[in-house]
Design a protein around this motif. Structure first.
Motif, PDB file in Angstrom:
ATOM      1  N   SER A 142       0.824  -1.215   0.000  1.00  0.00           N
ATOM      2  CA  SER A 142       0.000   0.000   0.000  1.00  0.00           C
ATOM      3  C   SER A 142       0.862   1.271   0.000  1.00  0.00           C
ATOM      4  CB  SER A 142      -0.939   0.001   1.205  1.00  0.00           C
ATOM      5  OG  SER A 142      -0.198  -0.060   2.405  1.00  0.00           O
ATOM      6  N   ILE A 143       1.990   1.225   0.687  1.00  0.00           N
ATOM      7  CA  ILE A 143       2.852   2.421   0.732  1.00  0.00           C
ATOM      8  C   ILE A 143       3.370   2.744  -0.665  1.00  0.00           C
ATOM      9  CG2 ILE A 143       5.091   3.277   1.570  1.00  0.00           C
ATOM     10  CD1 ILE A 143       4.435   1.931   4.243  1.00  0.00           C
ATOM     11  N   TYR A 144       3.774   1.720  -1.398  1.00  0.00           N
ATOM     12  CA  TYR A 144       4.262   1.970  -2.764  1.00  0.00           C
ATOM     13  C   TYR A 144       3.118   2.460  -3.659  1.00  0.00           C
ATOM     14  CZ  TYR A 144       8.495  -0.606  -1.397  1.00  0.00           C
ATOM     15  OH  TYR A 144       9.649  -1.016  -0.765  1.00  0.00           O
ATOM     16  N   LYS A 145       1.934   1.912  -3.459  1.00  0.00           N
ATOM     17  CA  LYS A 145       0.785   2.392  -4.242  1.00  0.00           C
ATOM     18  C   LYS A 145       0.551   3.875  -3.971  1.00  0.00           C
ATOM     19  CE  LYS A 145      -1.343  -2.138  -4.188  1.00  0.00           C
ATOM     20  NZ  LYS A 145      -2.246  -3.037  -3.490  1.00  0.00           N
ATOM     21  N   ASN A 146       0.651   4.263  -2.709  1.00  0.00           N
ATOM     22  CA  ASN A 146       0.433   5.672  -2.353  1.00  0.00           C
ATOM     23  C   ASN A 146       1.526   6.569  -2.944  1.00  0.00           C
ATOM     24  OD1 ASN A 146      -1.862   4.998  -0.946  1.00  0.00           O
ATOM     25  ND2 ASN A 146      -0.811   4.825   1.029  1.00  0.00           N
ATOM     26  N   ILE A 147       2.760   6.099  -2.918  1.00  0.00           N
ATOM     27  CA  ILE A 147       3.857   6.883  -3.516  1.00  0.00           C
ATOM     28  C   ILE A 147       3.602   7.032  -5.013  1.00  0.00           C
ATOM     29  CG2 ILE A 147       6.316   6.865  -4.102  1.00  0.00           C
ATOM     30  CD1 ILE A 147       6.795   5.289  -1.479  1.00  0.00           C
ATOM     31  N   TYR A 148       3.261   5.919  -5.644  1.00  0.00           N
ATOM     32  CA  TYR A 148       3.067   5.893  -7.106  1.00  0.00           C
ATOM     33  C   TYR A 148       1.947   6.835  -7.518  1.00  0.00           C
ATOM     34  CZ  TYR A 148       2.335   3.806 -11.740  1.00  0.00           C
ATOM     35  OH  TYR A 148       2.200   3.606 -13.090  1.00  0.00           O
ATOM     36  N   GLN A 149       0.861   6.821  -6.752  1.00  0.00           N
ATOM     37  CA  GLN A 149      -0.311   7.615  -7.140  1.00  0.00           C
ATOM     38  C   GLN A 149      -0.192   9.082  -6.756  1.00  0.00           C
ATOM     39  OE1 GLN A 149      -3.375   5.257  -5.342  1.00  0.00           O
ATOM     40  NE2 GLN A 149      -3.228   3.684  -6.930  1.00  0.00           N
TER      41      GLN A 149
END
Ligand SMILES: [Zn+2]
Length: 273
Positions: A142-149
């Protein structure tokens, strides 16, 4: 001996200040740091970076007594006996292979650990709370998803390690359409189902796919590669989609690689034995 002034210079020269930094490092590669791992942490935080490091813990792993998901990177007939330590989010509960910096970061007063019974991350800096949004046991990256988005500045920094130690590659696999494996873990005395990345031993095969995106720098004795987060993830996700077996490790019988190359976990369940 690497000093805080040299760390500041490295951060500013490479425009890392005020960004999210996903740091993966072999601490020994720096060749000695004046003040220890905390000097590196304070260097990044002092330049308004938000640090993200994996703080995984595998010893709480368990398996259900019967077979479960198909194509889940496991031969249920060969699941070994496991010690099943109760994971209680203790700061000592981190795999040694995560390295000295995540271990020190776990004890830092500004750091927050994500809630995941095996694949937690340790995050520190101004954007920590934003990055921890949507975390759950079944949303390990989820952290990477948040960074990506988010679209904000974010970098992957590999210091003395290669892509086999670069956890965001697993997020690129997910973005390419792969379904992550499920495992089970003892978390505060309860067995919980968790999501987990696959085998990363073959990730060195992806070097060429991102070589045009890398900046190479030195930090102390360490050779450091720096990538902008989103282009790095996009390039790898595209490569994995086009040629799924590119991530397969050198062991042709590796069941995790076999199942992940085939697309990962199926929601169909296999029959109980
Ligand atoms: Zn493998």
């Amino acid at each position: 001996m690497l000093t805080s002034d040299q760390i500041n210079e490295f951060i500013q020269t490479n425009n890392l200040n005020s960004s999210v930094v996903c740091l993966h490092s072999a601490y020994k590669s720096f060749g000695g740091v004046d003040g220890g791992p905390e000097t590196i942490i304070d260097g990044f935080l002092g330049n308004d970076c938000t640090m993200v490091c994996p703080a995984f813990f595998y010893e709480s792993r368990t398996f259900p007594p019967t077979a479960n998901y198909q194509n889940n990177g496991v031969d249920y007939a060969k699941v070994p006996e496991m010690r099943c330590v109760n994971y209680q989010e203790n700061t000592e509960q981190i795999e040694a292979c995560m390295g000295a910096i995540p271990r020190a970061l776990l004890k830092h007063q500004r750091a927050v650990r994500s809630k995941h019974a095996g694949g937690s991350f340790i995050v520190a800096g101004d954007r920590a709370i934003d990055l921890l949004e949507s975390q759950s046991h079944l949303n390990v990256y989820s952290i990477y998803k948040n960074i990506y988005q988010s679209g904000k500045d974010a970098y992957i920094v590999l210091a003395g390690v290669d892509l086999t130690a670069c956890t965001p590659v697993h997020f690129a696999e997910e973005l390419a359409g792969r379904k992550l494996f499920r495992r089970w873990s003892v978390f505060h005395g309860q067995i919980v189902e968790i999501e987990e990345g696959s085998c990363s031993e073959g990730f060195g095969n992806l070097n060429e796919q991102v070589s045009h995106l890398e900046t190479v720098a030195k930090l102390g004795d360490s050779k450091v590669k720096i990538y902008k987060f989103r282009p790095f993830i996009d390039a790898l996700a595209a490569a994995i989609k086009t040629q799924p077996d590119i991530t397969h490790c050198a062991d042709p019988s590796c069941i995790r690689c076999q199942d992940m190359v085939a697309g990962g976990r199926s929601d169909l369940r296999v029959a109980s034995r």
